[in-house]
Design a protein around this motif. Sequence first.
Motif, short mmCIF file in Angstrom:
data_model
loop_
_atom_site.label_atom_id
_atom_site.label_comp_id
_atom_site.label_asym_id
_atom_site.label_seq_id
_atom_site.Cartn_x
_atom_site.Cartn_y
_atom_site.Cartn_z
N MET A 1 0.84 -1.17 0.00
CA MET A 1 0.00 0.00 0.00
C MET A 1 0.89 1.24 0.00
N ASN A 2 0.55 2.20 -0.82
CA ASN A 2 1.24 3.48 -0.85
C ASN A 2 0.25 4.58 -0.50
N ILE A 3 0.70 5.51 0.30
CA ILE A 3 -0.13 6.65 0.68
C ILE A 3 0.69 7.89 0.39
N LEU A 4 0.11 8.83 -0.34
CA LEU A 4 0.78 10.10 -0.63
C LEU A 4 0.12 11.18 0.20
N ILE A 5 0.92 11.87 0.98
CA ILE A 5 0.43 13.01 1.75
C ILE A 5 1.10 14.23 1.18
N SER A 6 0.30 15.13 0.66
CA SER A 6 0.82 16.30 -0.04
C SER A 6 0.32 17.58 0.62
N GLY A 7 1.08 18.62 0.44
CA GLY A 7 0.66 19.92 0.98
C GLY A 7 1.84 20.85 1.07
N GLY A 8 1.56 22.04 1.48
CA GLY A 8 2.58 23.07 1.59
C GLY A 8 3.51 22.84 2.77
N ALA A 9 4.53 23.64 2.83
CA ALA A 9 5.50 23.55 3.92
C ALA A 9 4.86 23.95 5.25
N LYS A 10 5.30 23.26 6.30
CA LYS A 10 4.92 23.61 7.67
C LYS A 10 3.42 23.52 7.92
N ASN A 11 2.78 22.47 7.39
CA ASN A 11 1.34 22.35 7.62
C ASN A 11 0.94 21.04 8.32
N ILE A 16 0.95 13.77 10.54
CA ILE A 16 -0.11 12.90 10.02
C ILE A 16 0.49 11.60 9.49
N ALA A 17 1.55 11.71 8.70
CA ALA A 17 2.18 10.52 8.11
C ALA A 17 2.73 9.59 9.19
N GLU A 18 3.37 10.16 10.20
CA GLU A 18 3.95 9.34 11.26
C GLU A 18 2.87 8.56 12.01
N ARG A 19 1.74 9.20 12.27
CA ARG A 19 0.65 8.51 12.97
C ARG A 19 0.09 7.37 12.13
N ILE A 20 -0.10 7.61 10.83
CA ILE A 20 -0.64 6.58 9.93
C ILE A 20 0.33 5.39 9.87
N VAL A 21 1.61 5.68 9.68
CA VAL A 21 2.61 4.62 9.51
C VAL A 21 2.75 3.80 10.79
N ARG A 22 2.77 4.45 11.93
CA ARG A 22 2.90 3.71 13.19
C ARG A 22 1.76 2.72 13.35
N ARG A 23 0.53 3.16 13.06
CA ARG A 23 -0.62 2.25 13.19
C ARG A 23 -0.51 1.08 12.22
N MET A 24 -0.12 1.36 10.99
CA MET A 24 -0.01 0.30 9.99
C MET A 24 1.08 -0.70 10.37
N MET A 25 2.23 -0.22 10.76
CA MET A 25 3.36 -1.09 11.02
C MET A 25 3.21 -1.88 12.32
N GLU A 26 2.45 -1.37 13.27
CA GLU A 26 2.18 -2.14 14.49
C GLU A 26 1.45 -3.43 14.14
N ARG A 27 0.55 -3.35 13.19
CA ARG A 27 -0.20 -4.54 12.77
C ARG A 27 0.65 -5.46 11.92
N LEU A 28 1.51 -4.91 11.08
CA LEU A 28 2.28 -5.70 10.13
C LEU A 28 3.63 -6.15 10.66
N HIS A 29 4.07 -5.60 11.78
CA HIS A 29 5.38 -5.91 12.36
C HIS A 29 6.51 -5.72 11.34
N LYS A 30 6.50 -4.56 10.69
CA LYS A 30 7.52 -4.20 9.70
C LYS A 30 8.36 -3.04 10.23
N PRO A 31 9.57 -2.87 9.70
CA PRO A 31 10.40 -1.74 10.14
C PRO A 31 9.80 -0.40 9.70
N LEU A 32 10.11 0.64 10.45
CA LEU A 32 9.65 1.99 10.14
C LEU A 32 10.80 2.80 9.58
N TYR A 33 10.60 3.37 8.40
CA TYR A 33 11.61 4.21 7.79
C TYR A 33 11.05 5.62 7.66
N TYR A 34 11.88 6.59 7.92
CA TYR A 34 11.52 7.99 7.75
C TYR A 34 12.51 8.58 6.77
#
Length: 81
Positions: A1-11, A16-34
């Motif tokens: 699954m790919n999710i694109l989060i777009s928008g201007g700087a400093k918004n 938002i992305a970190e919260r989404i990824v943490r929830r997804m990876m907790e279920r999948l037991h996959k590494p988190l990359y930033y």
Amino acid sequence: MNILISGGAKNGKSDIAERIVRRMMERLHKPLYYVATMMPADEEDRERIRVHRMNRAGAGFQTLEAGTRILRVLDLPKTDP
């Protein structure tokens, strides 16, 4: 699954992305990359980066620095596509 989060700087995209990824990876037991792409131009930018790093501390993210050509992070030996 790919999710694109777009928008201007400093918004709040990173938060938002970190919260989404943490929830997804907790279920999948996959590494988190930033993939950090900000290239600081002044002290305000450096402070923003410091705060982002502090917010991610202890959250399990492995940070990959890539100010330009971000797809090259997929070639790094420490990533698991």
